[in-house]
Scaffold this motif. Structure first.
Motif, mmCIF file in Angstrom:
data_model
loop_
_atom_site.group_PDB
_atom_site.id
_atom_site.type_symbol
_atom_site.label_atom_id
_atom_site.label_comp_id
_atom_site.label_asym_id
_atom_site.label_seq_id
_atom_site.Cartn_x
_atom_site.Cartn_y
_atom_site.Cartn_z
ATOM 1 N N ILE A 48 0.811 -1.156 -0.044
ATOM 2 C CA ILE A 48 -0.099 0.008 0.104
ATOM 3 C C ILE A 48 0.647 1.213 -0.079
ATOM 4 O O ILE A 48 0.717 2.366 -0.566
ATOM 5 N N ASN A 49 1.989 1.177 0.933
ATOM 6 C CA ASN A 49 2.890 2.512 0.889
ATOM 7 C C ASN A 49 3.243 2.609 -0.536
ATOM 8 O O ASN A 49 3.551 3.815 -0.952
ATOM 9 N N LEU A 50 3.911 1.647 -1.221
ATOM 10 C CA LEU A 50 4.512 1.717 -2.511
ATOM 11 C C LEU A 50 3.532 2.377 -3.468
ATOM 12 O O LEU A 50 4.090 3.266 -4.277
ATOM 13 N N MET A 51 2.310 1.819 -3.457
ATOM 14 C CA MET A 51 1.342 2.258 -4.330
ATOM 15 C C MET A 51 1.077 3.898 -3.862
ATOM 16 O O MET A 51 0.959 4.502 -4.973
ATOM 17 N N ILE A 52 0.970 4.170 -2.630
ATOM 18 C CA ILE A 52 0.583 5.743 -2.431
ATOM 19 C C ILE A 52 1.697 6.294 -2.857
ATOM 20 O O ILE A 52 1.559 7.454 -3.209
ATOM 21 N N ASN A 53 2.981 6.106 -2.714
ATOM 22 C CA ASN A 53 4.135 6.809 -3.074
ATOM 23 C C ASN A 53 4.323 7.115 -4.639
ATOM 24 O O ASN A 53 4.551 8.158 -5.012
ATOM 25 N N HIS A 54 3.628 5.969 -5.431
ATOM 26 C CA HIS A 54 3.747 6.150 -6.466
ATOM 27 C C HIS A 54 2.698 6.931 -7.244
ATOM 28 O O HIS A 54 2.933 8.135 -7.857
ATOM 29 N N ILE A 55 1.392 6.773 -6.442
ATOM 30 C CA ILE A 55 0.423 7.912 -6.644
ATOM 31 C C ILE A 55 0.900 9.396 -6.471
ATOM 32 O O ILE A 55 0.698 10.435 -7.192
ATOM 33 N N LYS A 56 1.707 9.558 -5.513
ATOM 34 C CA LYS A 56 2.298 11.016 -5.211
ATOM 35 C C LYS A 56 3.101 11.501 -6.138
ATOM 36 O O LYS A 56 3.552 12.574 -6.228
ATOM 37 N N SER A 57 3.642 10.528 -6.771
ATOM 38 C CA SER A 57 4.704 10.827 -7.846
ATOM 39 C C SER A 57 4.127 11.276 -9.192
ATOM 40 O O SER A 57 4.964 11.343 -10.204
ATOM 41 N N LYS A 67 3.898 6.782 -19.124
ATOM 42 C CA LYS A 67 4.723 6.042 -18.523
ATOM 43 C C LYS A 67 4.614 5.678 -17.234
ATOM 44 O O LYS A 67 4.592 4.478 -16.659
ATOM 45 N N TRP A 68 4.203 6.596 -16.339
ATOM 46 C CA TRP A 68 3.761 6.716 -15.026
ATOM 47 C C TRP A 68 2.703 5.683 -14.901
ATOM 48 O O TRP A 68 2.695 4.874 -13.996
ATOM 49 N N LYS A 69 1.665 5.792 -15.763
ATOM 50 C CA LYS A 69 0.540 5.037 -15.502
ATOM 51 C C LYS A 69 0.684 3.363 -16.010
ATOM 52 O O LYS A 69 0.296 2.667 -15.419
#
Length: 138
Positions: A48-57, A67-69
């Motif tokens: 979850i934290n990795l997912m959240i950090n990716h969303i924040k980026s 590319k992010w998506k």
């Protein structure tokens, strides 16, 4: 067009179906020790934290967003389809695809609902969505 008589009939029909349905919950889930439970919860929190950090980026440029998506989609797919912590190996391919789809849709809808939602809250809510989805499939 529905008449009051039709509506009353349907209400009574579904009320009877509800009250006559089984109260037995048929889950075929292996029991785990408290150590395994804690280990899985920590692993789940890391996901979850990795997912959240990716969303924040989330990037500003369109090309970077694509590319992010793609990276985000791959990350979610790998977690849901391949990670043993979810114990989804016994769930059919259709359900796994559903988990992938609902995860993406839920995160998008959270931000549409309230752009100020904290990502930790979205992560907790996502856990609940996954649990509900597992129960619905059972």
């Amino acid at each position: 067009m529905y008449t009051r008589k039709n509506i009353d009939y349907l209400i009574n029909l579904y009320r009877n179906i509800w009250w006559n349905s089984s109260t037995e919950l048929k889950l075929h889930i292996e029991t785990t020790t408290s150590f395994e439970k804690n280990k899985n919860e920590k692993k789940f929190d890391r996901f979850i934290n990795l997912m959240i950090n990716h969303i924040k980026s989330f990037p500003k440029g369109d090309e970077k967003r694509l590319k992010w998506k793609e990276k985000f989609d791959n990350y979610i797919e790998n977690i849901i389809l391949k990670e043993n912590a979810f114990k989804l190996g016994v769930i059919d391919k259709e359900m796994k695809s559903g988990f992938f789809k609902i995860t993406k849709e839920f995160i998008k809808e959270c931000k549409n609902f309230d752009s100020n939602l904290d990502y930790k809250d979205i992560g907790q809510a996502m856990r609940n969505v996954w649990i509900i989805s597992i129960f619905q499939k059972s």
